[in-house]
Design a protein around this motif. Sequence first.
Motif, PDB file in Angstrom:
ATOM      1  N   SER A  68     -44.199   8.312 -87.631  1.00 46.34           N
ATOM      2  CA  SER A  68     -42.927   8.007 -86.973  1.00 46.34           C
ATOM      3  C   SER A  68     -43.191   7.713 -85.505  1.00 46.34           C
ATOM      4  O   SER A  68     -43.989   8.395 -84.853  1.00 46.34           O
ATOM      5  CB  SER A  68     -41.976   9.197 -87.103  1.00 46.34           C
ATOM      6  OG  SER A  68     -40.758   8.941 -86.438  1.00 46.34           O
ATOM      7  N   CYS A  94     -39.002   5.240 -87.721  1.00 50.73           N
ATOM      8  CA  CYS A  94     -38.281   6.479 -87.404  1.00 50.73           C
ATOM      9  C   CYS A  94     -38.582   7.566 -88.426  1.00 50.73           C
ATOM     10  O   CYS A  94     -38.009   8.649 -88.386  1.00 50.73           O
ATOM     11  CB  CYS A  94     -36.775   6.217 -87.316  1.00 50.73           C
ATOM     12  SG  CYS A  94     -36.042   5.507 -88.790  1.00 50.73           S
ATOM     13  N   GLN A  95     -39.495   7.254 -89.361  1.00 49.39           N
ATOM     14  CA  GLN A  95     -39.961   8.228 -90.359  1.00 49.39           C
ATOM     15  C   GLN A  95     -41.457   8.016 -90.563  1.00 49.39           C
ATOM     16  O   GLN A  95     -41.972   6.918 -90.350  1.00 49.39           O
ATOM     17  CB  GLN A  95     -39.257   8.040 -91.708  1.00 49.39           C
ATOM     18  CG  GLN A  95     -37.770   8.246 -91.716  1.00 49.39           C
ATOM     19  CD  GLN A  95     -37.161   7.966 -93.087  1.00 49.39           C
ATOM     20  OE1 GLN A  95     -37.879   7.689 -94.053  1.00 49.39           O
ATOM     21  NE2 GLN A  95     -35.834   8.037 -93.160  1.00 49.39           N
ATOM     22  N   GLU A 147     -36.115   1.635 -87.230  1.00 50.93           N
ATOM     23  CA  GLU A 147     -34.955   1.512 -86.355  1.00 50.93           C
ATOM     24  C   GLU A 147     -34.495   0.061 -86.353  1.00 50.93           C
ATOM     25  O   GLU A 147     -35.289  -0.848 -86.133  1.00 50.93           O
ATOM     26  CB  GLU A 147     -35.317   1.947 -84.928  1.00 50.93           C
ATOM     27  CG  GLU A 147     -35.665   3.415 -84.801  1.00 50.93           C
ATOM     28  CD  GLU A 147     -35.990   3.800 -83.368  1.00 50.93           C
ATOM     29  OE1 GLU A 147     -35.903   2.918 -82.476  1.00 50.93           O
ATOM     30  OE2 GLU A 147     -36.334   4.978 -83.132  1.00 50.93           O
TER      31      GLU A 147
END
Length: 463
Positions: free
Chosen positions: A384, A427-428, A442
Motif C-alpha cells: 500500500s 491503497c491496499q 486511489e
Amino acid sequence: MNYETLFKAAKEKTIRAAIVGAGEFGTSFIFQAMKVPGLEVPAVCNRTVQKGVAAYTHAGIPEDRVRICESGSQVKQAFESGKYVVVGDGMLLMDLPLDVLVEGTGNPEIGARYAEAAIENGMHVAMVSKEADSVVGPILFEKARKNGRVYTAVEGDQPSLLIGMISWGRVLGLDILCAGKSSEYDFVYDPEEKTVRCLEMTASVPQLDPLWHMGTRPAVEIYQKRATLLSAFPQHAVPDLCEMGIVCNATGLKPSTEAFFSPVARTDEVPDFLTTVSRGGLLAEEGVVDVVNCLRRPDEPSMSGGVFIVVDCKDRASWKVLAEKGHPVSRNGSSAMIYHPAHLLGVEAPISVLAAGLLKHATGGEALRPVVDLSGRATRDLKSGTVLKAVGHHHVIDGVEALLQDAVAARGGNPVPFYLLDNAKLCQDVPAGAMITCAAVEKSTQSVLWRLRAEQDSFFKLQ
C-alpha cells in the motif's frame, strides 16, 4: 476495392484534420497528408511545440508559414491568415472549423480528454492512442454516433488493419479460426553464426538448428521447445495485448488465452500453430485472436507488425492450388493463413481520415462493445502506498503483468483496466499472483479517463 472511386468526393471537398502528437506516427502522417488530394492538416499539437514545427518543415512547409500559438485568439488569427498552427495544448484547437482530430499522444488520460472534446465540438476522431481506446473506446464511439460523428481506429496501425481483414474474410464467407498480428520485433536467426538477434539483443542458440523445420513433429512440441530455448528474449508485450483487445471489442472475437500463446514461428508455419488442437495446432477453440513472434533468417522478408487471419480450408482443392502458388497452408491442408505483411504508420492513416470526413465511415469497425479488458496482475508483493507507473515503449509497470479478461465494470473488487493503473497509488497491499482491483487503488476525481469509464460501464450495463 478502387480507392480513387471510393474517395472521388475528395476532388470536390477538402477535409481539414489536426493531429495531436508529432512523434514518428504523427510526423509520417503530416508528410503524407501533404501529398493527398482533398486533405489538409492546418494544425498540430505537441507538448514540445518545436517538434510540431519540425514535423511541418520535414513535410516541406517553410518555417515562416508556421505559427506557434499560446492562446485561442492567437490560434484563430493564425488559422484565418492561412498559417499552419502549432500548439502545446490540444484544447486550443477545439474551436477551429476542423473535420477530423487524429489523436496520437499515446497518453490515455490526455487522449481521452482530447477525443471527447473533439466529438463535442463536431469533429470525427481517428484514435491512434490505443492506450485510451482500450479503456474507453466503446463509450467514445457511442458519443460520436450520438453526435453524428465517427470514432475510429486508424489504418497504419494493426487494430484497424486487422479489423478490416476480419470483415473482408467474413464478407467472403471464410471461417476464421484465428486472427492476429506479428509482434513488432522479429527473431532473426543467423544459421552460420548460430545466433538469434532481436533488437539490440543477440544470443548464441546452436540448439535452434534442429528446430528450424517442423518436419512431422507436433506443433505443440516445436512451440514449447522454441519458447524454452529463446526464453531470454521477451515473447509477450503489453502493446500486443492492448491492440488485440481493441480488435476483440470491434469484432466480438475472444483472446486465445489471457496472455496469448505467441508462438515463435516462421511465416509459413503460422497456420500449423494457430489452428485448433483437433487440427494439430495450439488453440482450444475457433474464432480467437493471438500474436506471432516471427522467426526468420537475415535474408528473408520481415512480417514485423503484419496482420493475418487463419481460415478453414473447406475447399481443399482450391487451397491446394493456392498452396502451390505460395500461400501458407498447414501441413495437413486443413488451415491456411492470409496476411498483410506490414503496417505503414501515418503513411496509411489518411485513408481513415478521408473515410471519416467524406463517407462517415469508420475503418476501425461499425460498432464497439466492451468484450475484453486489459488488466494487471501482481508478479510480486506490492505494498500500500506504491505508485504504479507505465514506462517505455512496451508500457511496462514494474511488478505487474498484463492480461486480457472478459470486460467487467471498473469498480469494487473487479480488476482495474491496465492503463488506469498508470500513476495510480495503491491503497491496499496486493500479494503476488493477485489481480489489482479497483478497490486497491486511489481514484482521481479529476480524471477524464475514470469518468468516461464509469459512463461506459453504466451505458453497457457492465457488472
